[in-house]
Design a protein around this motif. Structure first.
Motif, PDB file in Angstrom:
ATOM      1  N   LYS A 194     -55.916  67.641 -39.939  1.00 49.62           N
ATOM      2  CA  LYS A 194     -56.386  66.270 -39.715  1.00 49.62           C
ATOM      3  C   LYS A 194     -55.179  65.318 -39.727  1.00 49.62           C
ATOM      4  CE  LYS A 194     -60.875  67.157 -41.910  1.00 49.62           C
ATOM      5  NZ  LYS A 194     -61.783  66.766 -43.030  1.00 49.62           N
ATOM      6  N   PRO A 195     -54.376  65.335 -38.662  1.00 44.87           N
ATOM      7  CA  PRO A 195     -53.179  64.478 -38.636  1.00 44.87           C
ATOM      8  C   PRO A 195     -53.554  63.002 -38.498  1.00 44.87           C
ATOM      9  CG  PRO A 195     -53.462  65.603 -36.539  1.00 44.87           C
ATOM     10  CD  PRO A 195     -54.520  66.147 -37.456  1.00 44.87           C
ATOM     11  N   LEU A 196     -52.630  62.136 -38.906  1.00 43.69           N
ATOM     12  CA  LEU A 196     -52.894  60.698 -38.850  1.00 43.69           C
ATOM     13  C   LEU A 196     -52.807  60.149 -37.430  1.00 43.69           C
ATOM     14  CD1 LEU A 196     -50.978  59.332 -41.975  1.00 43.69           C
ATOM     15  CD2 LEU A 196     -53.434  59.279 -41.589  1.00 43.69           C
ATOM     16  N   LEU A 197     -51.797  60.560 -36.687  1.00 47.59           N
ATOM     17  CA  LEU A 197     -51.541  59.973 -35.371  1.00 47.59           C
ATOM     18  C   LEU A 197     -51.895  60.900 -34.217  1.00 47.59           C
ATOM     19  CD1 LEU A 197     -48.008  58.349 -35.945  1.00 47.59           C
ATOM     20  CD2 LEU A 197     -50.265  57.455 -36.560  1.00 47.59           C
ATOM     21  N   MET A 198     -51.776  62.187 -34.443  1.00 48.27           N
ATOM     22  CA  MET A 198     -51.956  63.154 -33.369  1.00 48.27           C
ATOM     23  C   MET A 198     -53.398  63.689 -33.329  1.00 48.27           C
ATOM     24  SD  MET A 198     -48.942  63.371 -32.018  1.00 48.27           S
ATOM     25  CE  MET A 198     -48.712  61.634 -32.421  1.00 48.27           C
ATOM     26  N   ASP A 199     -53.741  64.291 -32.200  1.00 53.44           N
ATOM     27  CA  ASP A 199     -54.962  65.094 -32.163  1.00 53.44           C
ATOM     28  C   ASP A 199     -54.689  66.408 -32.893  1.00 53.44           C
ATOM     29  OD1 ASP A 199     -56.558  63.326 -30.626  1.00 53.44           O
ATOM     30  OD2 ASP A 199     -55.441  63.908 -28.830  1.00 53.44           O
ATOM     31  N   PRO A 200     -55.714  67.051 -33.439  1.00 53.87           N
ATOM     32  CA  PRO A 200     -55.496  68.298 -34.199  1.00 53.87           C
ATOM     33  C   PRO A 200     -54.881  69.391 -33.326  1.00 53.87           C
ATOM     34  CG  PRO A 200     -57.708  67.440 -34.563  1.00 53.87           C
ATOM     35  CD  PRO A 200     -57.130  66.644 -33.437  1.00 53.87           C
ATOM     36  N   GLN A 390     -29.053  56.075 -59.896  1.00 56.96           N
ATOM     37  CA  GLN A 390     -29.751  55.319 -60.939  1.00 56.96           C
ATOM     38  C   GLN A 390     -31.128  54.868 -60.465  1.00 56.96           C
ATOM     39  OE1 GLN A 390     -28.530  55.088 -63.876  1.00 56.96           O
ATOM     40  NE2 GLN A 390     -26.318  55.406 -63.662  1.00 56.96           N
ATOM     41  N   ALA A 391     -31.288  54.711 -59.160  1.00 57.92           N
ATOM     42  CA  ALA A 391     -32.579  54.301 -58.617  1.00 57.92           C
ATOM     43  C   ALA A 391     -33.620  55.379 -58.879  1.00 57.92           C
ATOM     44  CB  ALA A 391     -32.455  54.040 -57.116  1.00 57.92           C
ATOM     45  N   GLU A 392     -34.870  54.973 -58.921  1.00 53.95           N
ATOM     46  CA  GLU A 392     -35.978  55.902 -59.121  1.00 53.95           C
ATOM     47  C   GLU A 392     -36.232  56.680 -57.827  1.00 53.95           C
ATOM     48  OE1 GLU A 392     -40.428  55.609 -61.189  1.00 53.95           O
ATOM     49  OE2 GLU A 392     -39.335  53.801 -60.585  1.00 53.95           O
ATOM     50  N   VAL A 393     -36.396  57.974 -57.922  1.00 52.44           N
ATOM     51  CA  VAL A 393     -36.658  58.811 -56.752  1.00 52.44           C
ATOM     52  C   VAL A 393     -38.090  59.335 -56.826  1.00 52.44           C
ATOM     53  CG1 VAL A 393     -35.993  60.865 -55.445  1.00 52.44           C
ATOM     54  CG2 VAL A 393     -34.232  59.480 -56.576  1.00 52.44           C
ATOM     55  N   LYS A 394     -38.855  59.090 -55.771  1.00 50.31           N
ATOM     56  CA  LYS A 394     -40.224  59.571 -55.694  1.00 50.31           C
ATOM     57  C   LYS A 394     -40.417  60.339 -54.390  1.00 50.31           C
ATOM     58  CE  LYS A 394     -42.516  56.077 -58.580  1.00 50.31           C
ATOM     59  NZ  LYS A 394     -43.177  57.044 -59.475  1.00 50.31           N
ATOM     60  N   GLN A 395     -41.440  61.190 -54.360  1.00 51.45           N
ATOM     61  CA  GLN A 395     -41.738  61.949 -53.161  1.00 51.45           C
ATOM     62  C   GLN A 395     -43.241  62.046 -52.990  1.00 51.45           C
ATOM     63  OE1 GLN A 395     -40.517  66.117 -53.070  1.00 51.45           O
ATOM     64  NE2 GLN A 395     -40.332  66.061 -50.848  1.00 51.45           N
ATOM     65  N   ILE A 396     -43.700  61.934 -51.732  1.00 51.06           N
ATOM     66  CA  ILE A 396     -45.101  62.177 -51.425  1.00 51.06           C
ATOM     67  C   ILE A 396     -45.162  63.229 -50.310  1.00 51.06           C
ATOM     68  CG2 ILE A 396     -45.865  59.887 -52.137  1.00 51.06           C
ATOM     69  CD1 ILE A 396     -46.007  59.052 -49.246  1.00 51.06           C
ATOM     70  N   SER A 397     -46.163  64.092 -50.377  1.00 48.50           N
ATOM     71  CA  SER A 397     -46.280  65.171 -49.396  1.00 48.50           C
ATOM     72  C   SER A 397     -47.451  64.992 -48.452  1.00 48.50           C
ATOM     73  CB  SER A 397     -46.424  66.516 -50.122  1.00 48.50           C
ATOM     74  OG  SER A 397     -47.629  66.537 -50.879  1.00 48.50           O
ATOM     75  N   SER A 398     -48.291  63.986 -48.703  1.00 48.24           N
ATOM     76  CA  SER A 398     -49.507  63.836 -47.903  1.00 48.24           C
ATOM     77  C   SER A 398     -49.228  63.420 -46.470  1.00 48.24           C
ATOM     78  CB  SER A 398     -50.429  62.797 -48.558  1.00 48.24           C
ATOM     79  OG  SER A 398     -49.754  61.560 -48.711  1.00 48.24           O
ATOM     80  N   MET A 399     -48.006  62.980 -46.162  1.00 51.58           N
ATOM     81  CA  MET A 399     -47.676  62.544 -44.810  1.00 51.58           C
ATOM     82  C   MET A 399     -46.976  63.620 -43.996  1.00 51.58           C
ATOM     83  SD  MET A 399     -46.400  58.642 -45.459  1.00 51.58           S
ATOM     84  CE  MET A 399     -46.238  58.349 -43.700  1.00 51.58           C
ATOM     85  N   SER A 400     -46.905  64.822 -44.489  1.00 49.60           N
ATOM     86  CA  SER A 400     -46.179  65.870 -43.780  1.00 49.60           C
ATOM     87  C   SER A 400     -46.753  66.102 -42.392  1.00 49.60           C
ATOM     88  CB  SER A 400     -46.223  67.180 -44.571  1.00 49.60           C
ATOM     89  OG  SER A 400     -45.605  68.214 -43.823  1.00 49.60           O
ATOM     90  N   ALA A 401     -45.859  66.313 -41.427  1.00 49.86           N
ATOM     91  CA  ALA A 401     -46.272  66.646 -40.055  1.00 49.86           C
ATOM     92  C   ALA A 401     -46.496  68.147 -39.894  1.00 49.86           C
ATOM     93  CB  ALA A 401     -45.220  66.162 -39.067  1.00 49.86           C
ATOM     94  N   HIS A 402     -46.319  68.907 -40.974  1.00 46.52           N
ATOM     95  CA  HIS A 402     -46.498  70.357 -40.935  1.00 46.52           C
ATOM     96  C   HIS A 402     -47.788  70.763 -41.634  1.00 46.52           C
ATOM     97  CE1 HIS A 402     -42.465  71.750 -39.532  1.00 46.52           C
ATOM     98  NE2 HIS A 402     -42.073  70.609 -40.043  1.00 46.52           N
TER      99      HIS A 402
END
Length: 458
Positions: A194-200, A390-402
């Motif tokens: 269920k991609p955000l921009l593309m067709d499945p 020193q900056a805070e590093v965060k990661q999200i995986s819900s936007m992966s194109a894979h």
């Protein structure tokens, strides 16, 4: 899978045991075709492979077929052209456009990096030189021949192919090849169910052999909404009075970010912070969404929403102006794995301030600065100098194109008959091995993890 040589061979020249440098040679007794022609990225030993000659003569290839326009699938094309390739490069219509943007940007970055290294004296090469330049890209683009999804293209009397939508990025494709009396499917990179921009992605059902990516073969993305994840990170950074820096891939990821951030802003779910897009590539690709509206699932209004409230930075000198402005802001800049591009200049200035946040929104290959940041490195090297993190590093995986593991199995399970072998490529060893075991246990298909440089006889 036969062990003795037959008239069809597969050889993995890249993208095996790694997610970069994708190149697969399909060879019969009379013809040779290369599927993808990608650049190696990440670990130094992989990057050095870009400078080595492959055990094939580019001039002897009948054709090159591109699954899509990401650098790890198209970035080596100018090198092949420099080494004598002058045949057709087959791609979908948007993939040609995306590839031109990507290659020009890659050439510029290489040229700028070489100049910077020569000025700073921090390269072991004297002088440092780019792998290719803009002139090499200009000689590459006229070789492209473009096609629609579903259009069969004959390369020779024993090889024809067809592109199918892979749901990964604009114009990305699964390649269905009919070679002699066999069908071979090359998945390229497969998008989420269920991609955000593309067709499945299209699910095919008949093949003798499948070559499938395994980028996220060992993990699941989870059910968290990217809207919710971005909302939390933006609000958190705003409350710190900080700057949110998002290293982003220019194709698909930047457009997703812009659409989500502007939607959240319209809903007043996030503060109205200044939003900067500092990736000329990302700007050009965003324009393609308006031109190729039938190749994605966005409405015209959603395409226009992407670029609303966005301060577009094209010239490098304007990057400094962004850095000089005070107060909370959001900066989207290339590159996605922090291997080069404008994001490096922002990190040089903003990395050492605890108020700021670095948000990683895509796969980070081993050996890249993005991977170091994800792993909690205390410092990273940029332009020959080391900078404290020193900056805070965060990661999200819900936007992966894979696809994740579950979606890869969902895509593969549709091959119900006649499948003789699955080859896994485009994955780190642990990801490929985890997916191999899942396929065997749940689907019962025979699986081989592709090895670099090894020939497989079909």
């Amino acid at each position: 899978m036969q062990q003795e040589p037959t008239s069809i061979e597969l050889k993995f020249l890249g993208g095996a045991g790694t997610v970069t440098g994708s190149k697969i040679l399909l060879k019969t007794d009379t013809h040779q075709v290369l599927i993808d022609c990608g650049l190696f990225q990440g670990l130094k030993q992989l990057r050095l492979l870009n400078w080595k000659k492959l055990n094939i003569n580019p001039a002897e290839l009948d054709a090159i077929i591109l699954t899509h326009g990401h650098l790890d699938h198209c970035g080596y094309l100018p090198v092949f052209v420099k080494r004598g390739y002058d045949g057709p490069i087959h791609a979908t219509h948007p993939t040609r456009e995306v590839t031109q943007i990507i290659l020009n940007d890659s050439a510029r970055i290489q040229m700028e990096d070489a100049e910077e290294a020569n000025r700073g004296g921090y390269s072991i090469h004297h002088p440092a030189k780019p792998l290719y330049n803009l002139d090499d890209v200009a000689r590459t683009m006229p070789l492209f021949e473009t096609h629609d999804y579903g259009q069969w293209v004959e390369i020779s009397e024993d090889i024809k192919f067809c592109f199918r939508n892979s749901g990964h990025i604009l114009g990305s494709a699964i390649v269905e090849v009919r070679c002699k009396d066999r069908t071979i499917i090359f998945s390229g990179d497969i998008g989420q169910r269920k991609p955000l921009l593309m067709d499945p992605p299209v699910r095919l059902s008949k093949a003798d052999y499948v070559v499938m990516e395994s980028t996220y073969g060992d993990r699941l993305h989870g059910d968290v909404s990217p809207y919710q994840e971005l909302k939390e990170v933006v609000s958190h950074t705003y409350n710190k009075d900080g700057v949110l820096i998002i290293p982003s891939f220019a194709v698909e990821r930047a457009q997703e970010l812009l659409l989500i951030l502007n939607t959240l802003r319209d809903e007043q779910s996030i503060p109205a912070m200044p939003l900067y897009l500092d990736t000329p590539m990302g700007i050009d690709v965003s324009d393609l969404y308006l031109r190729y509206h039938e190749w994605h699932n966005l409405t015209q209004a959603e395409c226009e929403t992407m670029m609303r409230n966005v301060h577009v930075i094209r010239k490098f000198e304007h990057t400094q102006h962004v850095l000089d402005t005070h107060g909370p802001k959001i900066i989207i800049a290339g590159s996605g794995m922090v291997t080069g591009g404008r994001v490096l200049y922002y990190l040089e200035k903003l990395l050492s301030d605890r108020k700021n946040t670095i948000l990683l929104v895509g796969f980070q290959a081993p050996g890249t600065r993005g991977n170091l940041l994800r792993s909690g490195a205390n410092e990273i090297k940029i332009h020959g100098n080391y900078y404290k993190v020193q900056a805070e590093v965060k990661q999200i995986s819900s936007m992966s194109a894979h696809c994740d593991q579950a979606d890869l199995l969902w895509w593969l399970e549709n091959f119900k008959t006649s499948l003789q072998q699955v080859f896994l490529n485009h994955g780190e060893p642990q990801a490929s091995e985890a997916l191999r075991m899942e396929i065997i246990d749940k689907l019962g298909f025979p699986v081989t993890i592709a090895k670099m440089g090894q020939t497989y006889y079909l």
